[in-house]
Scaffold this active site. Structure first.
Site, short mmCIF file in Angstrom:
data_model
loop_
_atom_site.label_atom_id
_atom_site.label_comp_id
_atom_site.label_asym_id
_atom_site.label_seq_id
_atom_site.Cartn_x
_atom_site.Cartn_y
_atom_site.Cartn_z
N ASP A 111 -9.97 -2.86 -19.73
CA ASP A 111 -10.48 -4.00 -20.96
C ASP A 111 -9.34 -4.21 -21.73
OD1 ASP A 111 -11.39 -5.04 -23.02
OD2 ASP A 111 -12.60 -3.52 -23.73
N HIS A 134 0.83 -1.36 -0.19
CA HIS A 134 -0.15 -0.09 -0.07
C HIS A 134 0.84 1.27 0.03
CE1 HIS A 134 -3.35 2.50 0.36
NE2 HIS A 134 -4.08 1.51 0.88
#
Length: 452
Positions: free
Chosen positions: A397, A166
């Site tokens: 995508d 993180h």
């Protein structure tokens, strides 16, 4: 059930920058001792093993390398000083650094994994890459920042798994990296990505404010006292099940109308407010009394693009790193679990967002307060909101269409967390990870409460 076929290292292409060295900002240091952020992105893309190995995998490797040219920090390592009194942590990329990519094939049931009903959490970790081990180099520990895995479900679909430290970045930046990789993979090169983002390619320089030096020192003085441990990528067994719940547009509209009718004094009633309030009260009622009489909801806020006392001019939206703050709403359990607990929750959330986030970005005025504020909630039952409907990983995508489902495995950590994401048609998907008994109680109450 899942077989790892290859784990390789993908470097940026020749001609990329030779090195990068950045000191962590206090926004990055906040996350030094947290577990990795873990996500799985599922794609409905039936293909054969031959197509996968001969075409898809080589294309993914090539496009990942090109993506790292523009996201060099992703290929870097965290340098954590062994002499913490005389050095601070930094990100470093040098020529030869790379990202771990695992290729696997799974016999797990794809349709079961992307379903919404409660499923055993442990099975999902077959699809998550292992984090490479830390190592020592001179006066530093070397910590890899990200690992990736692509898993084929023959004839059914593909899963892209990612695990990142993180301290590398928040969700907005990781989403930017994933969408860039997807766009480059779909187009075959990085020309389309560059042409569409010529004014907003990722920026890595840590933001500087008038208090940067002081704040970095304050945060490091706290963080360096905590031993650095290897990230727990696979916290198994989790003893959890995970499920998704849909809040339809008609549901959120109905919840808003209930607030307008019962509490007309509450303003700024957004879709996020009603969704967070509904999930918070449902969880409180299904779990029963908490150890402390108060319960808290942790709300995140992105500091990019905000002109305020800390950042003027504001930090650009294409900044790659951590830039999160937020607020904490607090309500007594008896009020939260009462019949009108939903209204009490909504009011507390709106009040906190108005005080800390909306009006003047109060959460950015004294970031060091986080170090003293958060321990106050240690004995209270807390629910953390993870991600945002604005950060839609299904949009990445790769040439296989938008993703079928996103699972945030980070929800399996200790305590209670909820993810909110878009379903693609305007509805909200609520992701939960609970014990089996807790999930049964939550699911029952979630469904019936919508008709209150």
């Amino acid at each position: 059930m899942t077989t790892v076929l290859e784990t390789c290292r993908i470097p940026p292409p020749k001609g990329a920058a030779a090195e990068l060295l950045l000191q962590l900002s206090f926004f990055d240091m906040m996350w030094l001792h947290f577990n990795t952020t873990r996500r799985l992105i599922f794609y409905n893309h039936p293909c054969s093993e031959a197509e996968f190995f001969n075409t898809i995998v080589p294309n993914l490797k090539h496009s990942l390398s090109l993506t790292l040219k523009h996201h060099l920090l992703v290929a870097a390592n965290l340098l954590y000083p062994l002499d913490a009194d005389n050095s601070k942590p930094a990100f470093r990329y040098i020529s030869g650094d790379s990202v771990s990519l695992t290729i696997a094939v799974s016999g797990l049931d794809f349709d079961e994994l992307v379903a919404s009903h409660a499923r055993e959490s442990d099975q999902f970790y077959d699809l998550l890459p292992r984090t490479p081990k830390m190592s020592d180099e001179g006066s530093y520990q070397i910590v890899p920042l990200i690992s990736l895995q692509v898993t084929l479900f023959p004839g059914r679909g593909i899963c892209v798994g990612l695990s990142n430290h993180h301290s590398l970045s928040d969700g907005r930046s990781i989403l930017g990296f994933m969408k860039a990789w997807a766009m480059i993979n779909k187009s075959g090169d990085d020309k389309v990505f560059v042409s569409r983002n010529v004014e907003s390619l990722p920026s890595f320089e840590r933001p500087i404010c008038k208090d940067s030096s002081r704040l970095n020192g304050i945060f490091w003085d706290v963080m360096k006292k905590i031993p650095l441990k290897p990230a727990a990528t696979h916290p198994l067994p989790t003893n959890r099940v995970r499920a998704s719940f849909i809040l339809r547009q008609s549901d959120t509209k109905n919840l808003k109308n209930l607030i307008f009718s019962a509490r007309p004094n509450i303003d700024r009633v957004s879709t996020f407010v009603v969704a967070a309030a509904y999930v918070w009260t449902t969880l409180a009622k299904s779990l029963g009394p908490a150890g402390d009489e108060n319960e808290v909801l942790i709300i995140g806020a992105d500091a990019r693009g905000r002109r305020n006392a800390l950042f003027d001019p504001p930090v650009a939206v294409n900044y790659f790193g951590n830039l999160l703050g937020g607020g904490v709403a607090r309500v007594e359990h008896r009020k939260l679990a009462a019949e009108d607990g939903f209204f009490a929750a909504a009011e507390a959330i709106v009040d906190e967002m108005k005080a800390k986030i909306y009006d003047g970005d109060e959460f950015l005025k004294s970031p060091e307060n986080l170090l003293t504020e958060m321990p106050k909630y240690r004995n209270m039952r807390a629910l953390a909101m993870v991600g945002s409907p604005k950060l839609d990983f299904t949009e990445a995508d790769f040439g296989w269409g938008e993703a079928e489902k996103v699972e945030v495995l980070s929800l399996d950590g200790g305590g209670y967390s909820v993810s909110l994401s878009n379903s693609g048609d305007g509805d909200l998907v609520v992701g939960m990870s609970l014990t089996k008994e807790e999930m049964e109680a939550f699911a029952s109450m979630f469904a019936t409460g919508l008709y209150m």
